[in-house]
Design a protein around this motif. Structure first.
Motif, PDB file in Angstrom:
ATOM      1  N   ASP A  53      52.320  52.907  39.467  1.00 15.53           N
ATOM      2  CA  ASP A  53      51.266  52.478  40.572  1.00 15.53           C
ATOM      3  C   ASP A  53      51.249  50.873  40.896  1.00 15.53           C
ATOM      4  OD1 ASP A  53      47.686  53.266  41.137  1.00 15.53           O
ATOM      5  OD2 ASP A  53      49.254  52.103  42.669  1.00 15.53           O
ATOM      6  N   ILE A  54      51.363  50.258  42.006  1.00 15.67           N
ATOM      7  CA  ILE A  54      51.391  48.759  41.945  1.00 15.67           C
ATOM      8  C   ILE A  54      49.818  48.007  41.956  1.00 15.67           C
ATOM      9  CG2 ILE A  54      53.479  48.811  42.983  1.00 15.67           C
ATOM     10  CD1 ILE A  54      52.187  48.020  45.708  1.00 15.67           C
ATOM     11  N   LEU A  99      58.347  50.136  38.250  1.00 16.31           N
ATOM     12  CA  LEU A  99      58.622  49.818  39.755  1.00 16.31           C
ATOM     13  C   LEU A  99      59.936  49.794  40.385  1.00 16.31           C
ATOM     14  CD1 LEU A  99      56.360  46.593  39.637  1.00 16.31           C
ATOM     15  CD2 LEU A  99      55.557  48.499  40.262  1.00 16.31           C
ATOM     16  N   GLU A 102      61.548  48.614  46.469  1.00 21.11           N
ATOM     17  CA  GLU A 102      60.520  48.394  47.557  1.00 21.11           C
ATOM     18  C   GLU A 102      59.131  48.004  47.055  1.00 21.11           C
ATOM     19  OE1 GLU A 102      62.665  50.870  46.710  1.00 21.11           O
ATOM     20  OE2 GLU A 102      63.959  50.546  48.441  1.00 21.11           O
ATOM     21  N   GLN A 103      58.598  48.591  45.786  1.00 19.23           N
ATOM     22  CA  GLN A 103      57.541  48.148  45.436  1.00 19.23           C
ATOM     23  C   GLN A 103      57.463  46.470  45.073  1.00 19.23           C
ATOM     24  OE1 GLN A 103      56.898  51.214  42.445  1.00 19.23           O
ATOM     25  NE2 GLN A 103      55.368  51.962  43.604  1.00 19.23           N
ATOM     26  N   ARG A 104      58.490  46.090  44.528  1.00 20.34           N
ATOM     27  CA  ARG A 104      58.525  44.694  44.284  1.00 20.34           C
ATOM     28  C   ARG A 104      58.552  43.819  45.311  1.00 20.34           C
ATOM     29  NH1 ARG A 104      62.460  46.626  40.093  1.00 20.34           N
ATOM     30  NH2 ARG A 104      61.557  46.433  37.831  1.00 20.34           N
ATOM     31  N   GLU A 106      57.510  44.693  48.142  1.00 22.88           N
ATOM     32  CA  GLU A 106      55.867  44.749  48.691  1.00 22.88           C
ATOM     33  C   GLU A 106      55.003  43.770  48.112  1.00 22.88           C
ATOM     34  OE1 GLU A 106      52.079  47.598  49.292  1.00 22.88           O
ATOM     35  OE2 GLU A 106      54.176  48.629  48.755  1.00 22.88           O
TER      36      GLU A 106
END
Length: 273
Positions: A53-54, A99, A102-104, A106
């Motif tokens: 979870d980011i 992570l 794509e999460q990084r 974002e």
């Protein structure tokens, strides 16, 4: 010692415990009812994805993101004052193996926008006192410039015997104009540097104009002459460094004197200038 809990019904196909009927539940011992309730509550929770979870890496001012076309997103934040520390994506997020790429991406986009919005608040704080100080200096410069031009134009109507007195008034107006121009260029350079710092921190579309900040303070800076920071730095191989307004004024003074010398030459009065 291991203890087993008897179940009145088998688990469903999702591994969850069906809710027992009220009369069935009431017949269970209390400790068994409590354990059954806990198992049902746990099994009802959504299963988390394996990706981390980011949320723990988001900026404190972050509110939400709304997807847009072509994979971009609009980020929403609580208002920045500019007094907060500069937003910077946590280093841990770059090295967190949980992570995804794509999460990084974002998070990187989120912090890029956060820094842009923060830089606007920062400029408002830093520029406000300089803008207030600049307003009377700009007014003084414009008045000195106008006086110089009026003094020069007065030669057109001065009798021949009054030219020397008018020259004295002209040199005094030149000196006043040069002092006002230097004072203005000094404060204009401060504003130029602040604006350049904000532009470096902001993404396209988040640049904040000094005229906008001034208008928020009730000041009209639409006509102010403020150049890029490099224009205030000494030029290579230049014997005499002149800042932008001073340089323009010096050129105008030279043109005025050249015109007066030409008139004096034509009149045969080589001692006038």
């Amino acid at each position: 010692m291991t203890r087993t809990i008897p179940l009145l019904h088998p688990l469903d196909d999702r591994g969850r415990l069906p809710r027992p009927l009220a009369d069935e539940t009431s017949r269970l011992p209390k400790d068994v009812r409590d354990a059954a309730d806990a198992l049902a509550a746990a099994s009802a929770k959504p299963v988390l994805s394996s990706a981390a979870d980011i949320a723990r890496y988001c900026h404190p001012h972050y509110l939400r993101a709304e997807p847009m076309a072509f994979g971009s997103a609009t980020f929403y934040f609580r208002a920045f004052t500019g007094r907060e520390p500069r937003p910077e994506m946590p280093r841990e997020a770059w090295s967190d193996p949980a992570l995804t790429r794509e999460q990084r991406r974002e998070l990187d986009g989120q912090y890029t926008v956060a820094e842009s919005l923060w830089s606007q608040g920062r400029l408002r704080i830093q520029a406000a006192p300089v803008l207030h100080r600049a307003a009377p200096l700009w007014q003084a410069w414009k008045e000195a410039e106008a006086l110089l031009r009026e003094t020069f134009e007065a030669f057109r109507h001065s009798p021949d015997g009054m030219w020397r007195a008018q020259l004295l008034r002209l040199t005094e107006a030149e000196q006043s104009a040069l002092e006002a121009a230097r004072a203005w260029d000094t404060v204009a350079e401060e504003l130029s540097l602040l604006a350049a710092e904000q532009r470096r921190a902001a993404t396209e579309g988040h640049e904040l104009e000094l005229t906008t900040v001034a208008a928020e303070l009730g000041l009209d800076a639409s006509g102010w002459v403020i150049h890029w920071p490099d224009d205030y730095s000494p030029r290579p191989y230049s014997w005499e460094h002149q800042t932008p307004v001073v340089r323009a004024l010096t050129t105008e003074i030279e043109q005025q004197r050249k015109r007066l010398k030409e008139v004096a030459r034509l009149a045969g009065d080589s001692h006038t200038i």
